[in-house]
Design an enzyme around this catalytic site. Structure first.
Site, PDB file in Angstrom:
ATOM      1  N   THR A  94       7.615 -32.994 -31.517  1.00  0.00           N
ATOM      2  CA  THR A  94       8.344 -31.776 -31.880  1.00  0.00           C
ATOM      3  C   THR A  94       9.642 -32.203 -32.552  1.00  0.00           C
ATOM      4  O   THR A  94      10.513 -32.781 -31.894  1.00  0.00           O
ATOM      5  CB  THR A  94       8.669 -30.935 -30.628  1.00  0.00           C
ATOM      6  N   LYS A 164       6.200 -23.826 -34.216  1.00  0.00           N
ATOM      7  CA  LYS A 164       6.650 -24.252 -32.878  1.00  0.00           C
ATOM      8  C   LYS A 164       8.076 -23.733 -32.611  1.00  0.00           C
ATOM      9  O   LYS A 164       8.367 -23.209 -31.531  1.00  0.00           O
ATOM     10  CB  LYS A 164       6.608 -25.783 -32.813  1.00  0.00           C
ATOM     11  N   LYS A 239      16.209 -28.436 -26.260  1.00  0.00           N
ATOM     12  CA  LYS A 239      15.930 -29.181 -27.495  1.00  0.00           C
ATOM     13  C   LYS A 239      15.259 -28.272 -28.539  1.00  0.00           C
ATOM     14  O   LYS A 239      15.672 -28.227 -29.698  1.00  0.00           O
ATOM     15  CB  LYS A 239      15.008 -30.369 -27.172  1.00  0.00           C
TER      16      LYS A 239
HETATM   17  P1  NAD Z   1       8.449 -39.265 -23.642  1.00  0.00           P
HETATM   18  O1  NAD Z   1       9.908 -39.576 -23.702  1.00  0.00           O
HETATM   19  O2  NAD Z   1       7.740 -39.236 -22.326  1.00  0.00           O
HETATM   20  O3  NAD Z   1       7.639 -40.308 -24.585  1.00  0.00           O
HETATM   21  C1  NAD Z   1       8.109 -40.805 -25.800  1.00  0.00           C
HETATM   22  C2  NAD Z   1       7.603 -42.245 -25.915  1.00  0.00           C
HETATM   23  O4  NAD Z   1       7.942 -42.755 -27.214  1.00  0.00           O
HETATM   24  C3  NAD Z   1       8.228 -43.202 -24.892  1.00  0.00           C
HETATM   25  O5  NAD Z   1       7.197 -43.867 -24.169  1.00  0.00           O
HETATM   26  C4  NAD Z   1       9.036 -44.187 -25.751  1.00  0.00           C
HETATM   27  O6  NAD Z   1       9.047 -45.507 -25.230  1.00  0.00           O
HETATM   28  C5  NAD Z   1       8.273 -44.114 -27.049  1.00  0.00           C
HETATM   29  N1  NAD Z   1       9.015 -44.558 -28.237  1.00  0.00           N
HETATM   30  C6  NAD Z   1      10.254 -44.153 -28.645  1.00  0.00           C
HETATM   31  N2  NAD Z   1      10.554 -44.739 -29.823  1.00  0.00           N
HETATM   32  C7  NAD Z   1       9.497 -45.515 -30.162  1.00  0.00           C
HETATM   33  C8  NAD Z   1       9.197 -46.355 -31.273  1.00  0.00           C
HETATM   34  N3  NAD Z   1      10.068 -46.514 -32.270  1.00  0.00           N
HETATM   35  N4  NAD Z   1       8.019 -47.007 -31.294  1.00  0.00           N
HETATM   36  C9  NAD Z   1       7.127 -46.852 -30.281  1.00  0.00           C
HETATM   37  N5  NAD Z   1       7.341 -46.069 -29.211  1.00  0.00           N
HETATM   38  C10 NAD Z   1       8.522 -45.393 -29.148  1.00  0.00           C
HETATM   39  O7  NAD Z   1       8.285 -37.851 -24.402  1.00  0.00           O
HETATM   40  P2  NAD Z   1       7.064 -36.822 -24.268  1.00  0.00           P
HETATM   41  O8  NAD Z   1       7.315 -35.888 -23.130  1.00  0.00           O
HETATM   42  O9  NAD Z   1       5.778 -37.574 -24.361  1.00  0.00           O
HETATM   43  O10 NAD Z   1       7.290 -35.963 -25.601  1.00  0.00           O
HETATM   44  C11 NAD Z   1       6.933 -36.456 -26.890  1.00  0.00           C
HETATM   45  C12 NAD Z   1       7.141 -35.321 -27.896  1.00  0.00           C
HETATM   46  O11 NAD Z   1       6.313 -34.197 -27.522  1.00  0.00           O
HETATM   47  C13 NAD Z   1       8.585 -34.797 -27.947  1.00  0.00           C
HETATM   48  O12 NAD Z   1       8.914 -34.512 -29.293  1.00  0.00           O
HETATM   49  C14 NAD Z   1       8.537 -33.520 -27.103  1.00  0.00           C
HETATM   50  O13 NAD Z   1       9.505 -32.569 -27.488  1.00  0.00           O
HETATM   51  C15 NAD Z   1       7.130 -33.029 -27.405  1.00  0.00           C
HETATM   52  N6  NAD Z   1       6.536 -32.157 -26.362  1.00  0.00           N
HETATM   53  C16 NAD Z   1       6.651 -32.475 -25.049  1.00  0.00           C
HETATM   54  C17 NAD Z   1       6.082 -31.644 -24.088  1.00  0.00           C
HETATM   55  C18 NAD Z   1       6.188 -31.958 -22.613  1.00  0.00           C
HETATM   56  O14 NAD Z   1       5.887 -31.084 -21.791  1.00  0.00           O
HETATM   57  N7  NAD Z   1       6.568 -33.184 -22.230  1.00  0.00           N
HETATM   58  C19 NAD Z   1       5.397 -30.463 -24.475  1.00  0.00           C
HETATM   59  C20 NAD Z   1       5.254 -30.192 -25.843  1.00  0.00           C
HETATM   60  C21 NAD Z   1       5.833 -31.040 -26.781  1.00  0.00           C
END
Ligand code: NAD
Length: 289
Positions: A94, A164, A239
């Site tokens: 997102t 979104k 966010k």
């Molecule tokens: P998270 O923080 O759990 O996971 C993000 C991952 O990306 C981490 O494991 C981190 O180590 C990795 N990362 C960061 N930079 C990196 C790079 N340069 N190379 C490789 N890996 C890298 O976040 P999440 O909850 O999985 O959310 C991911 C996205 O999905 C976000 O944009 C969030 O807004 C969106 N989202 C989350 C949810 C939810 O309920 N968690 C729901 C809908 C959308």
């Protein structure tokens, strides 16, 4: 079966990558976190994001925010350069609409943010809202179906992020409105169940009330019944409201209630609500009078 590069194996990306592997795809996965890599059952570990992208038919990112997505795709050693010319690139993070459009320029790329949370990611029941070219969408649809239940093509690049941002702004506003109605009912001596029984069958009806009711009782599965354990955390709603306000400023759209919702969710997060379900804002509203 396709060869898929997957980068970003966090709370969402981890289970999404596992579901792709479970569906029989060959998934080469990368995350900066060794623990996240270790949990990617069924995937082949890659040494870098570029290595995950090399030779893949589809390359997927699921990263925290726009700056991570720009760096991963366009930065030094970026994935866009490493991906094969015919590969379809899909960003499921997102992020803001402007960055989604910037990253996609000149690439066969889809912005495909999701809703459905970590349960949806685990159970492969996510909703994908997708922006980008028709051909890339047609190619990607079967891949997205291995991770989700509802796949909507919303338009050109950025349209998925736009959908979104608009949806979550509306959700925040309707949750605050629903919570305020319950707070007023409490002051008026009206029971939660009575308000629910009336509003859920009349013109106040909305998802925040009927599926995600912010008081315990009327909807047994809602986070209010488990002391507001998320669910959808306050920090994520803050966010998403920030992204909606950024889009409103960039386009000159008047969204006064969206702006006020962001202020209220900022306060909710500052007062300890970051990891509380976003429906827990009713507790803050009770104290605000
Ligand atoms: P998270 O923080 O759990 O996971 C993000 C991952 O990306 C981490 O494991 C981190 O180590 C990795 N990362 C960061 N930079 C990196 C790079 N340069 N190379 C490789 N890996 C890298 O976040 P999440 O909850 O999985 O959310 C991911 C996205 O999905 C976000 O944009 C969030 O807004 C969106 N989202 C989350 C949810 C939810 O309920 N968690 C729901 C809908 C959308």
């Amino acid at each position: 079966m396709a060869r898929i590069g997957f980068v970003g194996l966090g709370n969402m990306g981890g289970p999404m990558a596992r579901n792709l592997a479970k569906a029989g795809h060959e998934v080469r996965a990368f995350d900066l976190s060794a623990a996240a890599m270790a949990a990617a059952t069924g995937c082949t570990p890659a040494a870098s994001a570029a290595e995950a992208a090399t030779g893949a038919d589809f390359v997927i990112t699921m990263l925290p925010a726009g700056r991570h997505v720009r760096d991963a795709w366009l930065g030094a050693g970026g994935m866009a350069a490493a991906a094969a010319p015919g590969a379809v690139l899909i960003d499921c993070s997102t992020i803001d609409v402007a960055t989604a459009r910037e990253v996609a320029t000149g690439l066969p790329m889809l912005d495909a943010p999701v809703s459905g949370g970590t349960m949806g990611a685990e159970n492969a029941t996510l909703t994908f809202m997708v922006g980008g070219p028709d051909g890339a969408f047609a190619a990607a649809e079967p891949i997205l179906q291995a991770m989700g239940r509802s796949i909507v093509h919303c338009g050109e690049s950025g349209a998925g992020q736009a959908a979104k941002a608009c949806n979550n702004m509306l959700l925040a506003i309707s949750m605050i409105g629903t919570a305020e109605a319950f707070v007023l009912a409490e002051k008026l001596g009206l029971s939660h169940q009575a308000l629910f029984d009336v509003a859920s069958k009349s013109s106040g009806q909305c998802w925040a009330l009927t599926t995600y009711c912010p008081v315990p009782g009327p909807v047994p599965g809602s986070p209010a019944n488990r002391d507001y354990a998320p669910g959808f955390a306050g920090a994520l709603m803050e966010k998403d409201l920030g992204l909606a306000q950024q889009a409103a400023q960039e386009t000159g759209a008047a969204t006064p209630l969206g702006a006020h919702a962001l202020e209220l969710y900022r306060r909710f997060v500052a007062e300890g609500g970051a990891q509380t379900d976003f429906s827990g804002i009713i507790r803050m509203l009770r104290g605000a009078a």
